[in-house]
Each structure stands twice: as C-alpha cells, then as structure tokens.
Design a protein around this motif. Structure first.
Motif, mmCIF file in Angstrom:
data_model
loop_
_atom_site.group_PDB
_atom_site.id
_atom_site.type_symbol
_atom_site.label_atom_id
_atom_site.label_comp_id
_atom_site.label_asym_id
_atom_site.label_seq_id
_atom_site.Cartn_x
_atom_site.Cartn_y
_atom_site.Cartn_z
ATOM 1 N N VAL A 163 44.984 42.210 32.049
ATOM 2 C CA VAL A 163 45.045 43.045 33.231
ATOM 3 C C VAL A 163 45.701 44.387 32.909
ATOM 4 C CG1 VAL A 163 45.142 41.077 34.811
ATOM 5 C CG2 VAL A 163 47.272 42.053 33.916
ATOM 6 N N VAL A 180 49.506 46.398 42.124
ATOM 7 C CA VAL A 180 48.053 46.581 42.028
ATOM 8 C C VAL A 180 47.624 46.095 40.636
ATOM 9 C CG1 VAL A 180 46.148 48.203 42.080
ATOM 10 C CG2 VAL A 180 48.107 48.540 43.609
ATOM 11 N N CYS A 200 47.996 46.973 35.230
ATOM 12 C CA CYS A 200 48.627 46.928 36.547
ATOM 13 C C CYS A 200 49.709 47.984 36.714
ATOM 14 C CB CYS A 200 49.212 45.535 36.821
ATOM 15 S SG CYS A 200 50.374 44.959 35.563
ATOM 16 N N HIS A 221 44.354 45.334 37.911
ATOM 17 C CA HIS A 221 42.935 45.569 37.572
ATOM 18 C C HIS A 221 42.543 44.649 36.424
ATOM 19 C CE1 HIS A 221 39.177 47.740 37.209
ATOM 20 N NE2 HIS A 221 39.382 47.841 35.884
ATOM 21 N N ASP A 222 41.492 43.894 36.632
ATOM 22 C CA ASP A 222 40.990 42.978 35.587
ATOM 23 C C ASP A 222 40.272 43.798 34.515
ATOM 24 O OD1 ASP A 222 39.846 41.065 34.020
ATOM 25 O OD2 ASP A 222 38.931 39.933 35.677
ATOM 26 N N THR A 231 38.899 46.802 48.161
ATOM 27 C CA THR A 231 39.120 47.261 46.770
ATOM 28 C C THR A 231 38.772 46.157 45.798
ATOM 29 O OG1 THR A 231 41.426 46.526 46.751
ATOM 30 C CG2 THR A 231 40.993 48.771 47.537
ATOM 31 N N GLU A 261 40.499 45.867 42.977
ATOM 32 C CA GLU A 261 41.751 45.498 42.358
ATOM 33 C C GLU A 261 42.473 44.463 43.219
ATOM 34 O OE1 GLU A 261 40.943 48.654 42.865
ATOM 35 O OE2 GLU A 261 40.739 49.538 40.851
#
Length: 665
Positions: free
Chosen positions: A110, A129, A112, A131-132, A26, A28
């Motif tokens: 991020v 989790v 998240c 995510h940038d 992934t 993430e």
C-alpha cells in the motif's frame, strides 16, 4: 421549513454525511480513528480492499487488524509503527509505503498518508488514506523479472552486448563483454569502453559512431578488440540499432560486437588463395607463351642452319661449283652442322638441369688457363664480327677446384653472348682476379645493354629480351640459364648489371677456390671423345664390323666412312636381320643404333649376350644413338654395351672408339 431548521441546527450530521458521500466514491480506503487508534469510520473501498466489513472494524484498533505483524511473522507493536506515531506526536505521515494484512492473511502493498485530527488544539484522532499499489508492484516485479531475464539472455549470448543512451554514452554491458575485455560495466560506462579498442581503429570507430548517432540509423563497422586473457587483438563486427519511442525519438542504442576474426582470416586466406591461383594461372599462361616462343625459336635455330646445309649440298650435287666454292660449301655445311650440334647440346644441358641430373667432374685446375682457352675458341668469331677481346689477369696461375670443362663452357657462353650483342667496333674486356678466397671473373662489353625490366629475368630458362620473329640476334636463350646453374653447382654466384639499353653490360662471377665440404660425385669413365686421336687407316684394316642402323642415309654414310678406313662392313636395318648375320658371319665388332623398329638395340644386345661364346655371344658392342643424355649413356653401359657414341657423329670420335673397342686395340 422544519427540515431546513433541523439541517441548520445539526451541521456535524451534515458534514458526516458529506464525508461519507465523498469517501464512498473514492478508490482509496479511508479510515477515521480516535486517539486510541480505534476505527470510527471505514468507507466501502476499505471493505473491498481488506475484506473486513465496516461493522466488523468499527471500534477495533486499526493497527491490530491490518498491521499487527511483519511478513516474516515477527510482531509489530503499535508504538513502533510510523503511522501510530501520528497519535503520539501529532505529525502527519505522507507518501508512506507499507504492507497491510488482508482478512485472508495475505499482505497487500500500500501507499498511504495519515494525518492527525485536532479539536481545540488537542488530538482527537486521525484520518488514514490507503492506496492499493499491488498492480504497480506486480508491474515492477514483472519489469524486474524481465530485466533479470534480459540480463540472463545477454549474458548467455555469444556476442558482446551493450546499451547506450541517446547521446551515445554507454549504460550497460553484458558479462561476455567483461569476460573478453576485462572491463566491468562501471568501467565501461560513458566512453570507458574505448579502452578496449585497438589504437589504430579508435579514431575511425569514434567518427563512425558520431555519424551513426547523427543519422539515427542502424550501422555496422569492423574493429579490433583486445582480449584481456592474453592481450590478443581480434576482429569484431560492431552493430548498433536505435530503440525509438512512439513519437520516433531515440530512447536508447542497442548494440553487439561479434567475433569475426576466424571468418576474416579465412576470407583473407581465400583472397590469398585466389591471388595465388590467379598468379599461377598468369604464370601458366606466361609459361605457355614462353614455351610457344621457345619452340618457335628452336625451330628457327634448327631450320636456319639446315637451310644453309641443304642449299649448299644441292649446289655441290649440281657439279657446277668451282674448287674454291666447293671448299666454301663444305666449310659452310660443317659450320652449320656444328651450330645445330651446339643447339642440341644446350637443349640436353637444360634437360639435365631440369631433371637434376647435370653433374660436375671436379678436379684441380688453373682458372687462368680455362679463361684463355675460352677466349681462344671465341676469338675467331669476335674477329669476324670486328669486336675486340681483351684479358686483364694476373701473370701467375689461379689454382682452384672445379670442373674445367664446365667452367670453360661458362666462360665461353658469356663471351659468345657478349660477342652476339656487341656491334662492330665494340670491345669486350675479361677481368680475372683473386678476391678473399675466391676467384672473380668479370665480362664487360660495350654492346646493346639490358633493359631494367628484363634484367631480373635474365637467367631464367627460355627467356629472351626479344623472342619475336623480328629479333636481331639468334640463339635459344638457354646459355645464361646454363651459366647460372653451373656457377651455382660450383658454389658460386653470378650477377648481371647494365645501366640500360644501349649502354653495355657486365656479368660478374664469384667462384670459391676451395672445394665445397660435400664430397664430389664419383668421376665417371672418361668420355670417349676426350683426348681422342683419329686412328690410322691400318688400325681398322680387316676389322669385321656389323652395322645395325635403320636410317638409310646414316647407314650408308657410316658404311662408306668405315670402309674408307679399311673395315669390312655388313650393314643391316633391324635386329631381326642382325642376329642371323652375327651368328653366320661372326663380326669382330657390333655397332648398333638404339632406336630400331621392332626390337630396339637394348633388346638386340640382350639376345646376343644370351648366345654361347662360340656363336658370338661375347662380341664387343658399341651403342650408336641420338639419345645423348648422361643417363642414356649409363643405361647403355648397364645393358651390356662396351661403349656409347652419341649422334651427331664426329668422325674422329667414332674412329677413336672403334680403335679402343676392337680386339686388336
């Protein structure tokens, strides 16, 4: 077989491998933590995203590694962190935006989600989790910067800019719009912008805007917008262009309003200038046509009597006429000569009017006497034509202030005009009465009348209702222009009225009875013809007279006329002949034309006045000239002439002048 049994006996190990396998692929970052928030697992994406290896992070409290302080440096305790409350409260956190700390100390935006992990009803840890969203934030920042730059650009434009949605409702206006109209962006949204439009333009603009949206094509329109600072309405040109999506649908309408008030004003001024130039050109062409018509009329009015005179003179010279026809011939010659003289007088009057040199000689007068004198002078003409003249006036005098000679000329011109245009059996009525401190004179006829189209031009110079060669009536068309000017000089008014062609006409004058407040011009020396009485033959007997005239016919006529009255005459043709004759013969009187070949009459008199008295330097001199204007008379007197006699010459006038100028007179 043993391996299968082993797998079956160790499901957790298989599940861990499966989780690791999934998490490893992934984008993430994926973390697993125990109930104290210590990292128990981190996938490769987590290593790449924040710069910490998995080994470095295992066993570390994740909050202390990635989330321990704010961007401004303030500490961020774990018990206040929304993600940390998952452990204490057991509730998942979804779609949470935050800033995590990279190993190098930089912050990463991020997106998240954190969910608790339960075992037998107890929280055993959490799965995070991350995510940038750095790229998205950069795009948003770029978009925000672009929007800021767009707003800065539109705010610095010299135009009023706006953006509307596909349905035409306003969504954005720039600062110049607000500064000009006084309507903020919020006040302009929807259809609030219509409050700035001139009420007379609003319906047209809205209809135009509706057609533009329906057609989906860029258009422009002119309208007036109100300026808030002073309430002024100025003209703008509004332009709109659609911004389309890839599929061709309209996303927005982009528009501007540009001030064109000065250009529009300049354009209108240019149009007005063009209109004036065209009008001036038309007027010049009309003036040129009138000039040609007038010159043709002058030629006709001079040649017609000249033809009669020359014809009758030829018959006289033939010697075949009876005494009765000889008398008729002389009468005809005299009448036509006087007609020519009247044409010349009218031309001179018009010349004086144009140059502003026509002057009045006002005094006290009885207007009734002036009107009666004009009636008597025109009655023979009316009787010859079969036109009846009537006067309706009070029996008592009507005293007033004015120039008796010029007022008689006014009445004479009106009567002559009425006689000319009234057929045989017609009637002309003159009404004279006092009206509120003024005198009203009304001349009414039953003649041909005046067409409505020509009535406004009736008193203009050189204008005649019919100036063609087929016209039924003679004249130069100057009489009424002279009337109009003379009446205005007296401070009065004159107007003309006619029901139409064939229905007669009337002219109405109103003249003030009291003098105008401005002092009258000094009365010049009396004209020599006033109250002139032809002298007896004995008064010129023996008078030595030097005549200087270059025209042979005029010279011989004057010589015979003067000799017939007893004068001794020597006649010469130029100044060069006159000067030695004067010094030798020593005449009693000099009669000299002004227009001479070589030296003119002024120069001749200048040389004579330079002579000693014993050589004739003080000889009385009379100017004889066809230059008959008032300024010509004044110039002759200033040059040293004692008197001035205009051509054409009348015998009684010339003899009266000679009698007054002779040393014995």
């Amino acid at each position: 077989m043993d391996r299968i049994s082993s797998s079956a006996k160790a499901p957790w190990e298989d599940e861990s491998q499966l989780v690791h396998l999934l998490a490893s692929h992934t984008v993430e970052a994926f973390y697993m933590m125990d109930v104290q928030g210590r990292v128990t697992y981190a996938n490769p994406a987590a290593e790449r995203m924040f710069g910490w290896s998995r080994q470095e992070m295992l066993g570390q409290v994740l909050h202390d590694v990635l989330h321990h302080h704010h961007p401004d440096g303030r500490p961020f305790p774990m018990d206040t962190c929304p993600l940390g409350k998952v452990m204490s409260e057991g509730r998942p956190v979804q779609a949470h935006e935050d800033l995590f700390i990279h190993r190098d100390g930089s912050f990463i935006p991020v997106y998240c989600s954190n969910a608790p992990i339960f075992t037998e009803g107890h929280i055993m840890g959490a799965a995070l989790v991350v995510h940038d969203i750095s790229a998205r934030k950069r795009a948003e920042k770029s978009q925000s910067e672009q929007m800021r730059q767009f707003q800065l650009l539109t705010d610095t434009l010299p135009h009023l800019a706006w953006i509307s949605g596909p349905d035409g409702t306003c969504e954005y206006t720039n600062r110049p719009w607000y500064e000009y109209t006084g309507l903020s962006m919020e006040e302009s949204r929807g259809y609030g912008w219509t409050r700035a439009i001139h009420p007379e333009d609003l319906a047209r603009v809205l209809e135009h805007w509706q057609r533009t949206r329906n057609n989906g094509e860029g258009r422009e329109a002119e309208l007036r917008l109100r300026r808030a600072s002073d309430g002024a309405w100025r003209w703008f040109i509004a332009r709109a262009q659609p911004a389309r999506a890839a599929d061709g649908s309209i996303l927005q309408w982009i528009g501007s309003c540009t001030d064109i008030d000065e250009q529009r004003r300049a354009s209108q001024e240019r149009l007005e200038l063009l209109r004036r130039v065209q009008a001036a050109h038309a007027a010049a062409e009309e003036a040129n046509r009138l000039k040609d018509d007038f010159l043709a009329t002058v030629s006709h009015e001079l040649r017609t009597p000249l033809t009669a005179m020359l014809g009758w003179l030829q018959l006289l010279r033939s010697g075949r006429l009876s005494e009765e026809k000889r008398a008729r011939a002389l009468e005809t010659v005299e009448r036509n000569a006087r007609s020519q003289a009247q044409v010349i007088e009218d031309l001179l009057d018009i010349s004086r009017i144009i140059t502003g040199k026509l002057r009045l000689e006002p005094g006290s007068l009885d207007m009734r006497n002036v009107v009666e004198a004009a009636l008597e002078s025109t009655r023979p003409l009316a009787e010859t034509k079969g036109v009846k003249l009537e006067l309706e006036a009070p029996a008592e005098p009507l005293p007033m202030w004015g120039d008796a000679g010029r007022l008689q000329q006014v009445v004479w011109n009106l009567l002559s005009n009425a006689i000319k245009f009234t057929p045989q059996g017609g009637r002309i009525t003159v009404h004279l009465r006092p009206v509120d401190g003024s005198v009203e004179l009304r001349v009414t006829d039953t003649g041909v009348g005046i067409s409505p189209a020509f009535l406004p031009h009736l008193f203009e110079r050189f204008r005649q209702q019919d100036s063609s060669s087929r016209r039924a009536h003679g004249g130069l068309g100057l009489g009424l222009a002279i009337v109009h000017h003379l009446v205005e000089l007296h401070g009065g008014e004159v107007s003309a009225h006619s029901p139409g062609t064939g229905l007669g006409s009337s002219f109405v004058l109103h003249l003030p009875r009291e003098p105008r407040p401005t002092p009258p011009a000094p009365r010049p020396a009396p004209s020599p013809q006033e109250d002139a009485v032809p002298p007896a033959r004995s008064e010129l007997t023996g008078l030595r007279l030097l005549l200087v005239e270059d025209q042979e016919d005029t010279r011989e006529m004057l010589r015979l006329l003067l000799e017939d009255h007893g004068a001794q005459v020597r006649a010469v043709t130029s100044a060069a002949e006159a000067l030695p004759c004067l010094r030798e013969w020593r005449p009693d009187l000099l009669l000299s034309d002004i227009g001479l070949p070589g030296e003119n009459g002024y120069e001749l008199l200048q040389r004579i006045r330079a002579l000693p008295a014993g050589e004739g330097g003080l000889t009385p001199a009379i100017a004889l000239t066809a230059y008959a204007r008032a300024e010509d008379r004044e110039r002759a007197l200033r040059a040293g002439f004692d008197m001035h006699v205009p051509k054409p010459i009348r015998e009684e006038e010339l003899l009266a002048v000679l009698a007054a100028a002779t040393p014995r007179g």
